[in-house]
Design an enzyme around this catalytic site. Sequence first.
Site, PDB file in Angstrom:
ATOM      1  N   ASN A  87     -32.011   3.295 -20.661  1.00 13.40           N
ATOM      2  CA  ASN A  87     -33.419   3.721 -20.811  1.00 13.40           C
ATOM      3  C   ASN A  87     -33.958   4.281 -19.497  1.00 13.40           C
ATOM      4  O   ASN A  87     -34.717   5.255 -19.498  1.00 13.40           O
ATOM      5  CB  ASN A  87     -34.285   2.547 -21.276  1.00 13.40           C
ATOM      6  CG  ASN A  87     -34.224   2.361 -22.775  1.00 13.40           C
ATOM      7  OD1 ASN A  87     -34.727   3.192 -23.532  1.00 13.40           O
ATOM      8  ND2 ASN A  87     -33.572   1.298 -23.223  1.00 13.40           N
ATOM      9  N   HIS A 132     -38.956  -2.979 -26.170  1.00 15.62           N
ATOM     10  CA  HIS A 132     -38.294  -4.134 -26.776  1.00 15.62           C
ATOM     11  C   HIS A 132     -37.545  -3.659 -28.024  1.00 15.62           C
ATOM     12  O   HIS A 132     -38.090  -2.888 -28.823  1.00 15.62           O
ATOM     13  CB  HIS A 132     -39.338  -5.195 -27.151  1.00 15.62           C
ATOM     14  CG  HIS A 132     -38.708  -6.425 -27.727  1.00 15.62           C
ATOM     15  ND1 HIS A 132     -37.992  -7.313 -26.947  1.00 15.62           N
ATOM     16  CD2 HIS A 132     -38.653  -6.894 -28.996  1.00 15.62           C
ATOM     17  CE1 HIS A 132     -37.534  -8.284 -27.725  1.00 15.62           C
ATOM     18  NE2 HIS A 132     -37.918  -8.052 -28.964  1.00 15.62           N
TER      19      HIS A 132
END
Length: 211
Positions: free
Chosen positions: A13, A108
Amino acid sequence: MRVGILISGFGSNMIKLLESCEKKSSSASIGLVFSNNPRADGLKYAHSKGIKTVSIDHKDFKERKLFDEKVNKTLLDNNIDFICNAGFMRIHSEDFVNNWFNRHLNIHPSLLPSFKGLDTHKRALDAGVKFAGCTVHLVRAGVDEGPIISQAATSIRSIDNAESLGSKILKLEHKLYPICLQLFAEKLITVSNDKVSYKAEAIKKLEEFKV
Ligand code: GAR
């Protein structure tokens, strides 16, 4: 907007956030990649791209609060004004959360508020839910709590296992997180009393992102 990225591991990410900030049109730049894990692969990658990296092992601190104070100082010393957790696997103390209130995002790998915590994909499969996904949210003191900025979902197929579901969701994360960061950098999202408001352009950009 000078962004600090907090990682603990691989950093896929982080790579997507770096790439989005390298674009000429980006209003955000990455000022620091920080890790609590000196062996995090993402540190090497960021360093190879000329990004400043700092690692401080949380195990060297007796109390969470003392570690967090050091992280906070590191961020301030590097003139960071917004932070993104990208696979950062440490819980923050309340003071840390308050210092970065509304200037701190987390991604998340579940459709919050379902499946906070660890092992999200296995737990989603065990629960028999038919959709899973990821959530970008502002960080608050409760673990995986905070105003939701955006989510992306995928359907769960009968052949999915935790690994295949995890890789489908990670692909969604890679698209969703950079968009959310850029929307903050462009001030197209505002937050007041935990209510998130979106300017028309933000709605358009998020709606372009369909799965
Ligand atoms: C990502 O799936 C991220 O959502 C998750 O860890 C992975 C990190 O991958 N984060 C959490 O579970 C935090 N609660 P990456 O290091 O390749 O970005």
